[in-house]
Write an enzyme that holds these catalytic residues in place. Structure first.
Site, PDB file in Angstrom:
ATOM      1  N   GLU A 124      -3.452   7.745  -3.900  1.00 26.27           N
ATOM      2  CA  GLU A 124      -3.374   6.439  -3.235  1.00 26.27           C
ATOM      3  C   GLU A 124      -3.177   5.328  -4.259  1.00 26.27           C
ATOM      4  O   GLU A 124      -3.919   5.244  -5.237  1.00 26.27           O
ATOM      5  CB  GLU A 124      -4.674   6.186  -2.455  1.00 26.27           C
ATOM      6  N   TYR A 127       0.859  -1.181   0.000  1.00 24.40           N
ATOM      7  CA  TYR A 127       0.000   0.000   0.000  1.00 24.40           C
ATOM      8  C   TYR A 127       0.898   1.234   0.000  1.00 24.40           C
ATOM      9  O   TYR A 127       1.896   1.284   0.726  1.00 24.40           O
ATOM     10  CB  TYR A 127      -0.886   0.009   1.250  1.00 24.40           C
TER      11      TYR A 127
END
Ligand code: ADP
Ligand code: MG
Length: 395
Positions: free
Chosen positions: A204, A116
């Site tokens: 993101e 991530y």
């Protein structure tokens, strides 16, 4: 403002953030053609909506998942056909879901590990913060909640920019090999540049992956931009997709009104952001629920007020309206004329409570009284709030 994944990919390309080769498609046939063009034998087809959680989402027609892998371009076309024109419900869309108008078809890669990675503006420290985790993939919210120690955070000094030792700290924290670390360093440096130069509020990548052929790639992308800086980026502004936005907010934007749609049943029309906040608070205090935030501004024209009134009365959840005006620069009579003009045009069949005070208030009250509109007057802000809540309870 948000953008689609296929648009994010274009930004990635411009700034040198590697991601799988892919393209957008608006129909089953187009999706098949894109897969054939990419070639190579393994493809992914992904629903394009402004929401994450697509992989684990469900379509209202029963079709499972907004992300599918297949090696046959014909099959990719068929899957695209199941998605386009259908509504996808994910953890992030709310139960009403989002209509899928386009899909993206891309090269599918063999994944060794999903990480991530995101960069956002941290309000508390007034700095960009890089957030990274070895536990990337589809459930980062769950990781943050149950294993917060797995989330790495690196705050960046806005003037000094991203430093080499900060990148190395993240590489170590993620446990990347020497070669993967090198690729990661380049990717993150370019991503940080993209974040700053494009005035992002957040970017993101979930997942950022390491592949079996040792590449580090961004497989997914979600962007948020600072609306106040968008005027500096006409290329990004061109990515805007009004279909993905709240139609009430799109209409308000056209008239320069500051409007945010909420879930309650009491609409409010107020001048000044502070008073609008206070009005929502006092509606709550009186036991009601605001349907919106709406600041018509200090120098609104009759046309803007009329447009504002139409937007709030056009919301099917609205059962009563509260107009709360404290005329400083604002002329109360301009508000009154706008409300009368709009309610004559669209008709008014729900209770309207008005509290007017300040500049030219007598003329404003007179305009409202002589209009023949059926309205309730509030003596002060609390009285008005109580009356509008009572009106919804009586209805
Ligand atoms: P969302 O976050 O909306 O569910 P993602 O783009 O993250 O959508 O896709 C979900 C999952 O699908 C990823 O975690 C990854 O495992 C897989 N995936 C996505 N794109 C690819 C790709 N190009 N190749 C292989 N797998 C992919
Ligand atoms: Mg994702």
């Amino acid at each position: 403002m948000n953008i689609h994944e296929y648009q994010a990919k274009e930004l990635f390309e411009k700034f040198g953030v590697p991601s799988p080769n892919g393209k957008v498609a608006g129909s089953a046939a187009e999706a098949q053609a894109v897969a054939e063009e990419i070639g190579g034998g393994n493809y992914v087809v992904k629903a394009q909506v402004h929401a994450g959680g697509r992989g684990k989402g469900t379509f209202k027609n029963g079709f499972q998942g907004g992300v599918h892998l297949d090696s046959d371009p014909v099959k990719i076309g068929e899957i695209a056909g199941q998605m386009i024109g259908e509504t996808l419900v994910t953890k992030q869309t709310g139960e009403e879901g989002k209509l899928v108008r386009k899909v993206m078809v891309a090269e599918s890669v063999d994944i060794v590990h999903e990480y991530y990675l995101s960069i956002l503006m941290d309000r508390a420290t007034s700095r960009p913060v890089i957030v990274a985790s070895v536990e990337g993939g589809m459930d980062i919210e769950e990781v943050a909640e149950n294993r917060p120690e797995k989330i790495l955070k690196q705050f960046i000094h806005p003037l000094a920019g991203l430093q080499g030792y900060e990148v190395r700290k993240l590489i170590k924290g993620l446990g990347l090999s020497k070669d993967a670390g090198k690729q990661f360093a380049k990717l993150l440096t370019n991503l940080y540049k993209l974040f700053i130069e494009s005035d992002c509020a957040m970017v993101e990548i979930n997942p950022l992956v390491e592949t079996t052929d040792d590449r580090i790639l961004a497989l997914d992308a979600k962007f948020g931009f600072d609306d106040n800086a968008l005027y500096r980026h006409p290329d990004i502004m061109a990515y805007r997709d009004k279909d993905e936005e709240d139609p009430r907010e799109v209409a308000a934007g056209e008239y320069d009104l500051n409007y945010i749609g909420l879930d309650g049943n009491i609409a409010c029309l107020v001048n000044g952001a502070g008073l609008a906040m206070a009005t929502m608070d006092i509606i709550k205090h009186a036991g009601g629920d605001p349907a919106n935030f709406l600041d018509v501004g200090g120098g609104a024209t009759k046309e803007q007020v009329a447009a504002a009134f139409k937007i709030i009365t056009g919301d099917p959840n609205v059962e009563a309206i509260l107009i709360n005006i404290f005329g400083g620069i604002m002329d109360c009579n301009v508000i009154a004329e706008g409300v009368v003009a709009a309610s004559k045009e669209v008709g008014l069949n729900i209770p309207l409570v008005v509290r007017l005070e300040g500049n030219n208030v007598e003329a404003g009250k007179k305009t409202l009284q002589e209009s023949g509109l059926n309205l309730i007057t509030g003596d002060d802000i609390l009285d008005a709030a109580k009356k509008v809540v009572a009106a919804t309870q009586a209805a």
